[in-house]
Design an enzyme around this catalytic site. Structure first.
Site, PDB file in Angstrom:
ATOM      1  N   PHE A 149       0.802  -1.228   0.000  1.00 35.69           N
ATOM      2  CA  PHE A 149       0.000   0.000   0.000  1.00 35.69           C
ATOM      3  C   PHE A 149       0.835   1.278   0.000  1.00 35.69           C
ATOM      4  O   PHE A 149       0.365   2.330  -0.390  1.00 35.69           O
ATOM      5  CB  PHE A 149      -0.955   0.011   1.215  1.00 35.69           C
ATOM      6  CG  PHE A 149      -0.298   0.390   2.516  1.00 35.69           C
ATOM      7  CD1 PHE A 149      -0.035   1.727   2.818  1.00 35.69           C
ATOM      8  CD2 PHE A 149       0.071  -0.571   3.455  1.00 35.69           C
ATOM      9  CE1 PHE A 149       0.577   2.089   4.010  1.00 35.69           C
ATOM     10  CE2 PHE A 149       0.693  -0.221   4.641  1.00 35.69           C
ATOM     11  CZ  PHE A 149       0.945   1.118   4.918  1.00 35.69           C
ATOM     12  N   LYS A 173      -0.988  -6.359  -9.900  1.00 30.09           N
ATOM     13  CA  LYS A 173      -2.022  -6.494  -8.864  1.00 30.09           C
ATOM     14  C   LYS A 173      -1.690  -5.448  -7.790  1.00 30.09           C
ATOM     15  O   LYS A 173      -0.831  -5.671  -6.930  1.00 30.09           O
ATOM     16  CB  LYS A 173      -1.990  -7.920  -8.296  1.00 30.09           C
ATOM     17  CG  LYS A 173      -3.287  -8.409  -7.657  1.00 30.09           C
ATOM     18  CD  LYS A 173      -3.747  -7.625  -6.479  1.00 30.09           C
ATOM     19  CE  LYS A 173      -3.019  -7.942  -5.204  1.00 30.09           C
ATOM     20  NZ  LYS A 173      -3.442  -7.055  -4.079  1.00 30.09           N
ATOM     21  N   GLU A 176      -5.025  -3.636  -2.493  1.00 28.32           N
ATOM     22  CA  GLU A 176      -6.469  -3.366  -2.454  1.00 28.32           C
ATOM     23  C   GLU A 176      -6.785  -2.132  -1.611  1.00 28.32           C
ATOM     24  O   GLU A 176      -7.879  -1.589  -1.674  1.00 28.32           O
ATOM     25  CB  GLU A 176      -7.226  -4.600  -1.928  1.00 28.32           C
ATOM     26  CG  GLU A 176      -6.944  -4.997  -0.480  1.00 28.32           C
ATOM     27  CD  GLU A 176      -5.687  -5.839  -0.305  1.00 28.32           C
ATOM     28  OE1 GLU A 176      -4.787  -5.764  -1.163  1.00 28.32           O
ATOM     29  OE2 GLU A 176      -5.620  -6.558   0.711  1.00 28.32           O
ATOM     30  N   CYS A 281       9.638   1.454   3.838  1.00 26.01           N
ATOM     31  CA  CYS A 281      10.535   0.339   4.195  1.00 26.01           C
ATOM     32  C   CYS A 281      11.935   0.851   4.482  1.00 26.01           C
ATOM     33  O   CYS A 281      12.763   0.119   4.984  1.00 26.01           O
ATOM     34  CB  CYS A 281      10.554  -0.694   3.089  1.00 26.01           C
ATOM     35  SG  CYS A 281      11.376  -0.091   1.625  1.00 26.01           S
ATOM     36  N   GLU A 382       8.547  -4.595  13.171  1.00 24.23           N
ATOM     37  CA  GLU A 382       8.289  -3.433  12.314  1.00 24.23           C
ATOM     38  C   GLU A 382       6.979  -2.772  12.761  1.00 24.23           C
ATOM     39  O   GLU A 382       5.943  -3.425  12.818  1.00 24.23           O
ATOM     40  CB  GLU A 382       8.153  -3.892  10.849  1.00 24.23           C
ATOM     41  CG  GLU A 382       7.912  -2.749   9.895  1.00 24.23           C
ATOM     42  CD  GLU A 382       7.830  -3.191   8.441  1.00 24.23           C
ATOM     43  OE1 GLU A 382       7.217  -4.244   8.153  1.00 24.23           O
ATOM     44  OE2 GLU A 382       8.358  -2.464   7.584  1.00 24.23           O
TER      45      GLU A 382
END
Ligand code: NAD
Length: 482
Positions: A149, A173, A176, A281, A382
């Site tokens: 995301f 892909k 979502e 990240c 994380e």
């Protein structure tokens, strides 16, 4: 309210599914759209289109393929602002951060257009008398990317332009949670006029992912997301014999030496931890004060963090936006609670931040824990939010040990004025993207992107020169003519 569609074989199509997910604007807390949870049949349709398009695209000369990307780059420049704004609306980062992301996306298109020199193989005459050998790079077939995301525009483009310019066909892909940005990008792809089926997009979640991982006609997968999902993808691709590059999560340590120029580098330190609300990240997560820098570093860092303006990323002057969703906000708040329970000292508490006019947005203010211990959960896991854990160590060796002991190995940064210390850090730190007097060590498109240990599963990382190897097979031809 917009319901996004899939893009298959050059057309916008409805998914076969009856299940839809919700898309939210994190800054306002309003629902802004719906995303289909596409099925394995939707994936199959996209694969069929990509497979059908493959042979003709593969036989198109590389320079002709590159010309599509020259055109695409120009179209992206025209739609630059529009893409950036949509990105802010669904992901939450600030407009400047979104612009930086879209710029990085375009840089990958630019790099990929070097295909005529970057895809070449090599040859040697007379490997035995009168026998010549050539290693040629050939495309392989249908590839796909499964995206996270936090960089809705950029991440798929760490892979897509290289795969396609090499002569493969492709399926994206998107996450979502943020399907609108790639949908806008695919409108530009549509305008660019690629041959039908060369680039496709299928929205969705688990079922769509599994549809890709287990489809026999998909030859390789690029994945970016949490380490647990990255491991799953890596394993599935192993089972099904696909090429795979699987980029996972991170826990990045930022070491500050006593000789660091604190005032000069404070803006970069703050951006490292709080840029994109910590949802990067490459974000700093643990701030490691080496030796007697601790007191001054703490004072200056806390003051700078307090001064950050939090708000709707579309507004002028806002320096930090909300986190992506209500669910993610709860996860980050859970980590703050855990830090308190395990005995860390909360010296800046962002939990109850109020952002004027947006009472329902998913905001968390800058948060800092002091007196954090290496064994605490907030040092190990994380968090992916604007939460900083401060740890004190005696010397560089102790700081390097923290990095070595981490399950992750994405990025690590050091602030110092001493070249010898910098060299030692670079040499010994067990992470793959290193920042020296730089808080976000983000490789540009012509260098590889990816970590080590639990942050990366595979061999070839994102973009860089090596990516041309991921998307091609080496065919060796040995010839003798008598
Ligand atoms: P995620 O793993 O939840 O989702 C990533 C993708 O996997 C999405 O497309 C999602 O639909 C799919 N997915 C999620 N769970 C799945 C499951 N159980 N089965 C099949 N598919 C599944 O990751 P995220 O929360 O969207 O992204 C944030 C994570 O990505 C962070 O951990 C961050 O560190 C990482 N990340 C890493 C890099 C890198 O370069 N290493 C870059 C960006 C983000």
């Amino acid at each position: 309210m917009r319901r996004v569609k899939n893009y298959i074989n050059g057309e916008w199509v409805e998914s076969e599914t009856k299940e839809y997910g919700e898309v939210w604007c994190p800054a306002t807390g309003e629902k802004i759209g719906e995303v289909p949870f596409s099925t394995a049949e939707d994936i199959d349709q996209a694969v069929k289109a990509a497979k059908e398009a493959y042979w003709e695209w593969r036989c198109t000369p590389p320079l002709t393929r590159a010309r599509y990307f020259f055109k695409l780059k120009n179209l992206f420049e025209t739609s630059f602002e529009d893409i950036s704004r949509i990105l802010v609306t669904e992901e939450g980062k600030t407009l400047d951060e979104a612009r930086g992301e879209v710029r990085r996306m375009i840089e990958n298109v630019e790099h990929a257009t070097g295909v005529t020199t970057l895809m070449t193989g090599y040859n040697l005459e007379d490997i035995a008398q009168g026998i010549d050998c050539t290693a040629e790079r050939q495309p392989i077939g249908v590839f796909g990317v499964i995206a996270p995301f936090n960089f809705p525009a950029m991440v798929p483009w760490w892979f897509l332009p290289y795969a396609v310019v090499c002569g493969n066909t492709y399926i994206v892909k998107p996450s979502e949670q943020v399907p609108m940005t790639q949908t806008r990008i695919f409108e530009v792809i549509d305008e660019c006029g690629f041959p039908e089926g060369v680039i496709n997009m299928v929205h969705g979640a688990r079922e769509a992912v599994n549809g890709m991982l287990y489809h026999p006609d998909i030859k390789g997968i690029s994945f970016v997301g949490q380490s647990s999902t990255a491991r799953y993808v890596y394993k599935a691709c192993g089972e099904t014999g696909k090429r795979v590059q699987s980029l996972g999560g991170a826990k990045n340590f930022v070491l500050v030496m006593p000789d660091a120029e604190l005032d000069k580098h404070m803006p970069s330190l703050i951006t490292s931890f709080y840029g994109c609300a910590g949802e990067r990240c490459l974000s700093g997560s643990v701030l490691v004060a080496v030796g007697d820098v601790y007191k001054e570093l703490k004072e200056k860092f806390v003051a700078a963090a307090k001064a950050l303006r939090v708000g709707n990323g579309l507004e002028e002057g806002v320096q930090m936006g909300p986190v992506v969703s209500k669910k993610h906000k709860e996860k980050v708040l859970g980590y703050i609670e855990k830090g308190i329970q395990e005995g860390a000292k909360l010296i800046l508490d962002g939990r109850n931040i109020k952002v004027e006019r947006y009472p329902n947005g998913f905001y968390i203010g800058p948060t800092i824990f002091d007196e954090v211990h290496p064994e605490m959960t907030i040092t190990k896991e994380e968090i992916f939010g604007p939460v900083v854990s401060m740890i004190r160590v005696k010397n560089l060796d102790e700081g390097l040990k923290l990095i070595e002991n981490s399950e992750y190995g994405n990025a690590a940064c050091l602030y110092t004025t001493n070249g010898k210390t910098a060299r030692e850090f670079k040499y010994r730190a067990v992470a793959s993207m290193m920042g020296i007097n730089l808080g976000i060590a983000a490789p540009m498109s012509f260098f590889p992107f990816g970590g080590t240990k639990g942050s990366f599963f595979g061999d070839i990382k994102g973009h860089g020169r090596e990516i041309f190897q991921f998307f091609t097979d080496t065919k060796v031809v040995i010839q003798r003519w008598t």
